[in-house]
Design a protein around this motif. Structure first.
Motif, PDB file in Angstrom:
ATOM      1  N   LEU A  46      22.014 -23.347   1.429  1.00  0.00           N
ATOM      2  CA  LEU A  46      20.898 -24.349   1.494  1.00  0.00           C
ATOM      3  C   LEU A  46      21.016 -25.679   0.942  1.00  0.00           C
ATOM      4  O   LEU A  46      20.146 -26.593   0.729  1.00  0.00           O
ATOM      5  CB  LEU A  46      19.807 -23.743   0.533  1.00  0.00           C
ATOM      6  CG  LEU A  46      19.160 -22.264   1.005  1.00  0.00           C
ATOM      7  CD1 LEU A  46      18.791 -21.514  -0.326  1.00  0.00           C
ATOM      8  CD2 LEU A  46      18.511 -22.254   2.010  1.00  0.00           C
ATOM      9  N   GLU A  47      22.639 -26.136   0.725  1.00  0.00           N
ATOM     10  CA  GLU A  47      22.789 -27.407   0.111  1.00  0.00           C
ATOM     11  C   GLU A  47      22.393 -28.790   1.202  1.00  0.00           C
ATOM     12  O   GLU A  47      22.279 -28.202   2.430  1.00  0.00           O
ATOM     13  CB  GLU A  47      24.063 -27.653  -0.014  1.00  0.00           C
ATOM     14  CG  GLU A  47      24.439 -27.058  -1.469  1.00  0.00           C
ATOM     15  CD  GLU A  47      25.900 -26.780  -1.601  1.00  0.00           C
ATOM     16  OE1 GLU A  47      26.713 -27.233  -0.885  1.00  0.00           O
ATOM     17  OE2 GLU A  47      26.284 -25.992  -2.406  1.00  0.00           O
ATOM     18  N   ASP A  48      21.708 -29.584   1.029  1.00  0.00           N
ATOM     19  CA  ASP A  48      21.321 -30.839   1.717  1.00  0.00           C
ATOM     20  C   ASP A  48      20.522 -30.516   2.745  1.00  0.00           C
ATOM     21  O   ASP A  48      20.453 -30.868   3.914  1.00  0.00           O
ATOM     22  CB  ASP A  48      22.796 -31.316   2.393  1.00  0.00           C
ATOM     23  CG  ASP A  48      23.915 -31.790   1.211  1.00  0.00           C
ATOM     24  OD1 ASP A  48      23.613 -32.367   0.369  1.00  0.00           O
ATOM     25  OD2 ASP A  48      25.016 -31.550   1.700  1.00  0.00           O
ATOM     26  N   TRP A  49      19.708 -29.638   2.392  1.00  0.00           N
ATOM     27  CA  TRP A  49      18.468 -29.260   3.206  1.00  0.00           C
ATOM     28  C   TRP A  49      17.592 -30.621   3.455  1.00  0.00           C
ATOM     29  O   TRP A  49      17.290 -31.251   2.412  1.00  0.00           O
ATOM     30  CB  TRP A  49      17.656 -28.012   2.605  1.00  0.00           C
ATOM     31  CG  TRP A  49      16.984 -27.478   3.646  1.00  0.00           C
ATOM     32  CD1 TRP A  49      15.546 -27.646   4.066  1.00  0.00           C
ATOM     33  CD2 TRP A  49      17.354 -26.249   4.451  1.00  0.00           C
ATOM     34  NE1 TRP A  49      15.277 -26.598   4.968  1.00  0.00           N
ATOM     35  CE2 TRP A  49      16.326 -25.804   5.307  1.00  0.00           C
ATOM     36  CE3 TRP A  49      18.606 -25.568   4.419  1.00  0.00           C
ATOM     37  CZ2 TRP A  49      16.321 -24.618   5.953  1.00  0.00           C
ATOM     38  CZ3 TRP A  49      18.701 -24.498   5.134  1.00  0.00           C
ATOM     39  CH2 TRP A  49      17.558 -23.951   6.172  1.00  0.00           C
ATOM     40  N   PRO A  50      17.154 -30.937   4.794  1.00  0.00           N
ATOM     41  CA  PRO A  50      16.503 -32.282   4.952  1.00  0.00           C
ATOM     42  C   PRO A  50      15.016 -32.139   4.030  1.00  0.00           C
ATOM     43  O   PRO A  50      14.543 -31.198   4.132  1.00  0.00           O
ATOM     44  CB  PRO A  50      16.132 -32.186   6.350  1.00  0.00           C
ATOM     45  CG  PRO A  50      17.150 -31.362   6.954  1.00  0.00           C
ATOM     46  CD  PRO A  50      17.555 -30.277   5.930  1.00  0.00           C
ATOM     47  N   ALA A  51      14.706 -33.115   3.556  1.00  0.00           N
ATOM     48  CA  ALA A  51      13.262 -33.145   2.910  1.00  0.00           C
ATOM     49  C   ALA A  51      12.150 -32.962   3.892  1.00  0.00           C
ATOM     50  O   ALA A  51      12.174 -33.080   5.199  1.00  0.00           O
ATOM     51  CB  ALA A  51      13.097 -34.578   2.162  1.00  0.00           C
ATOM     52  N   ALA A  52      11.202 -32.382   3.314  1.00  0.00           N
ATOM     53  CA  ALA A  52       9.992 -32.111   3.942  1.00  0.00           C
ATOM     54  C   ALA A  52       9.149 -33.840   4.252  1.00  0.00           C
ATOM     55  O   ALA A  52       9.569 -34.441   3.410  1.00  0.00           O
ATOM     56  CB  ALA A  52       9.093 -31.253   3.152  1.00  0.00           C
TER      57      ALA A  52
END
Ligand SMILES: Cc1cc2nc3c(=O)[nH]c(=O)nc-3n(C[C@H](O)[C@H](O)[C@H](O)COP(=O)(O)OP(=O)(O)OC[C@H]3O[C@@H](n4cnc5c(N)ncnc54)[C@H](O)[C@@H]3O)c2cc1C
Length: 445
Positions: free
Chosen positions: A284-290
Motif C-alpha cells: 500500500l506504499e505510495d498510494w496516490p492521494a484522493a
C-alpha cells in the motif's frame, strides 16, 4: 453464530452490515463520525433537505436496483432536459451520442456546433485512420487525442471525465472508465464506431437514477434495516488498529477493543489503508492521494431560472474566463421530485470545485459562477440558503496502473482468513460499484 465487525458506516459498510446480518451473522458496525452515510450525505438548506454528496446512481447496477426494491425505495429518472457544456466559445448543449464525451458521430450537428467544422472533421478522420497504428492504448487522453484530435479531448472529454470520475483523461485508464471500449475499437476499426457499439449494447433509457427525497434516503432506509435486524451501530467510534488473534480479530477503538470472528474493512480509503498496512507490508506504499472536491449548494429565488436555461446543468471546459467551478447541476430542473417540494420561482443549484479550486470556495463565488453559467446576472438570483461541503473522493481506481495494484491488494486480502475489504477505494467511485462491493463483502462472511 459468526460475529462480524464492519469498520466504516458509508454506503459500502452499511450494505455490508445488512448483507452480513441477513446471512446470519451477529454484526457490529463502527463509524468514526456521528453520522452514517459517508459521501452519501444531506443537509437542510433553505428549508429543504438536499444531497450534499452523491445525488444519483448508474442505472446499470443490478445490485443497487435490487437493494432499492428490498428497501422499498422507488428509483426515479431525471428530467429528460439534458446537460450543457460551457466552453470559452459559449454555452452549447452537450452532444448526445457519446461515451465519456467521446462523440459517436463526430460530424453530427451538436458536435460541430461545439467544436467547429475543422475540429469535427479532424475527429471524423478517426474513421479512416488504420487501427493498428494505435494498438491497444490504455491512456484515455492519448487514445482520444490520437484518434480524434486535441479539441475533442480538451473540449468534450476532459469536462465529462473530470466531473464524473474526478480524474484527468491523461491519467485515466481506458478500461477502468469504459470497459470494453478498446475491444470494440479493435473490432470495429474506429473509436467513433466503438462508442456507437457500446452505446447500442447499453440498456435503453436514462443512464442514471435518483431517489425521491434524495440519495440520502438510501442511508435512512439502510439505517432502519440495520436497526430492524439487530445490528449494533456504534457512532463516533473510529477503529484505530486491527490485529489478528487466534481464531479471530481485535479492533481497537478509543472506547475499548471489539473482538470478532471476522472483519469487513469498509472505512474510507486513507483510513482503511492505514489499518491494512501492517497486514499487507509493502503493498500500500505510495498510494496516490484522493481528490479534493468542494460542493457548494445554493437555494435561490430566481424566477428567471424557471425555464431551466441550461437543462439539468453545465459542465465547464478549461479556459472559460472568470469561472472556477468545474460543473453546475441545476438540481431542481434535473429532479422533478425536488421541484415539486419548492415554492414557485425557487431553485436548487449545486456547484462542484475540484483540486486547487476546491480550496476556500464559498457561496459568494459560487453565486457569481452560477449566474455566469446560467447566462444571468448575480442580482437576478437571491440566495435563500447555502452550504459548502468539502470532500475527498477516492477516484484512484480510474488511474492508469491502479486496477492491477488493487487486484494485488484484493488477492493478498483473500489470503487472510476472516478479512474482507470493500468501498470506493477498491471498487471505484460510482455508488453502483460501491453498493455491489459492500454486498459481496457482507455475503462473504
Ligand atoms: C461530492 C461527491 C459526489 C458524488 N456523487 C456521486 C454520484 O452522484 N453518483 C455516484 O454513483 N457516486 C457519487 N460519488 C461517489 C460515491 O458517493 C462514493 O464513492 C461512495 O459513497 C463511497 O462509499 P464508501 O462507503 O466506500 O466510502 P465513504 O462514503 O467515504 O464512507 C466511509 C465511512 O467510513 C468511516 N470511517 C473512515 N475511517 C474509519 C475508521 N477508522 N473507523 C470507523 N469508521 C471509519 C467514514 O467516516 C465514512 O462514514 C460522489 C462522491 C462525492 C464525494
Amino acid at each position: 453464530m459468526t460475529s462480524v465487525v464492519v469498520i466504516g458506516g458509508g454506503a459500502a459498510g452499511l450494505v455490508a452490515a445488512r448483507s452480513a446480518v441477513l446471512a446470519g451473522a451477529e454484526v457490529t458496525l463502527l463509524e468514526a463520525t456521528d453520522r452514517l452515510g459517508g459521501a452519501v450525505a444531506s443537509e437542510e438548506v433553505g428549508g429543504v433537505r438536499l444531497d450534499t454528496g452523491a445525488e444519483s446512481i448508474a442505472a446499470r447496477g443490478r445490485t443497487a436496483l435490487d437493494l432499492f426494491a428490498a428497501l422499498g425505495l422507488e428509483p426515479v429518472s431525471p428530467a429528460a432536459s439534458g446537460a450543457w457544456l460551457q466552453t470559452s466559445g459559449g454555452p452549447f448543449p452537450l452532444p448526445a451520442a457519446g461515451i465519456l464525451g467521446i462523440p459517436g458521430s463526430p460530424l453530427a450537428d451538436d458536435v460541430r456546433a461545439v467544436l467547429g467544422g475543422r475540429a469535427a472533421l479532424r475527429a471524423w478522420l478517426d474513421s479512416v485512420l488504420p487501427v493498428l497504428t494505435i494498438g491497444r492504448e490504455t491512456n484515455l487522453g492519448r487514445l482520444v487525442r490520437r484518434r480524434m484530435g486535441s479539441a475533442v479531448l480538451d473540449t468534450l472529454v476532459t469536462p465529462v471525465v473530470r466531473n464524473v470520475y474526478a480524474v484527468d483523461p491523461g491519467e485515466a485508464d481506458v478500461e477502468a472508465l469504459a470497459p470494453g471500449l478498446n475491444g470494440a475499437l479493435t473490432r470495429s476499426g474506429s473509436l467513433s464506431s466503438a462508442v456507437l457499439q457500446l452505446r447500442a449494447s447499453a440498456p435503453a433509457g436514462s443512464a442514471v437514477r435518483g431517489l425521491d427525497g434524495g440519495m440520502a434516503t438510501l442511508v435512512d432506509a439502510l439505517e432502519r434495516d440495520l436497526d430492524r435486524f439487530g445490528v449494533r451501530v456504534l457512532r463516533s467510534t473510529p477503529a484505530t488498529a486491527l490485529t489478528r488473534e487466534p481464531g479471530g480479530w481485535r479492533v481497537e477503538t478509543p472506547s475499548g477493543p471489539q473482538v470478532a470472528d471476522r472483519v469487513i474493512l469498509a472505512g474510507s480509503g486513507a483510513s482503511a489503508r492505514r489499518l491494512l498496512a501492517p497486514l499487507l507490508p509493502g503493498l500500500l506504499e505510495d498510494w496516490p492521494a484522493a481528490h479534493r472536491t468542494t460542493v457548494v449548494t445554493l437555494v435561490v429565488d430566481a424566477p428567471v431560472l424557471d425555464e431551466a436555461p441550461r437543462g439539468s446543468g453545465v459542465l465547464v471546459a478549461d479556459g472559460v474566463p472568470g469561472v472556477r467551478a468545474g460543473a453546475l447541476t441545476h438540481a431542481s430542473a434535473k429532479w422533478p421530485w425536488l421541484a415539486a417540494r419548492l415554492p414557485a420561482g425557487r431553485h436548487v443549484l449545486r456547484l462542484s470545485y475540484r483540486g486547487d479550486a476546491a480550496e476556500g470556495t464559498g457561496a459568494e463565488e459560487a453565486l457569481a459562477d452560477a449566474a455566469r453559467l446560467l447566462g444571468r446576472e448575480p442580482w437576478e438570483l437571491t440566495v435563500v440558503g447555502s452550504a459548502v461541503t468539502p470532500w475527498t473522493q477516492e477516484s484512484q481506481r480510474a488511474l492508469i496502473g491502479m486496477r492491477s495494484r488493487i487486484e494485488d491488494v484484493r488477492a493478498a486480502v483473500a489470503e487472510i482468513p476472516g478479512l474482507e475489504v470493500a468501498g470506493a477505494w477498491v471498487a471505484g467511485t460510482g455508488l453502483a460499484s460501491v453498493l455491489a462491493d459492500g454486498d459481496r463483502a457482507g455475503r462473504a462472511v
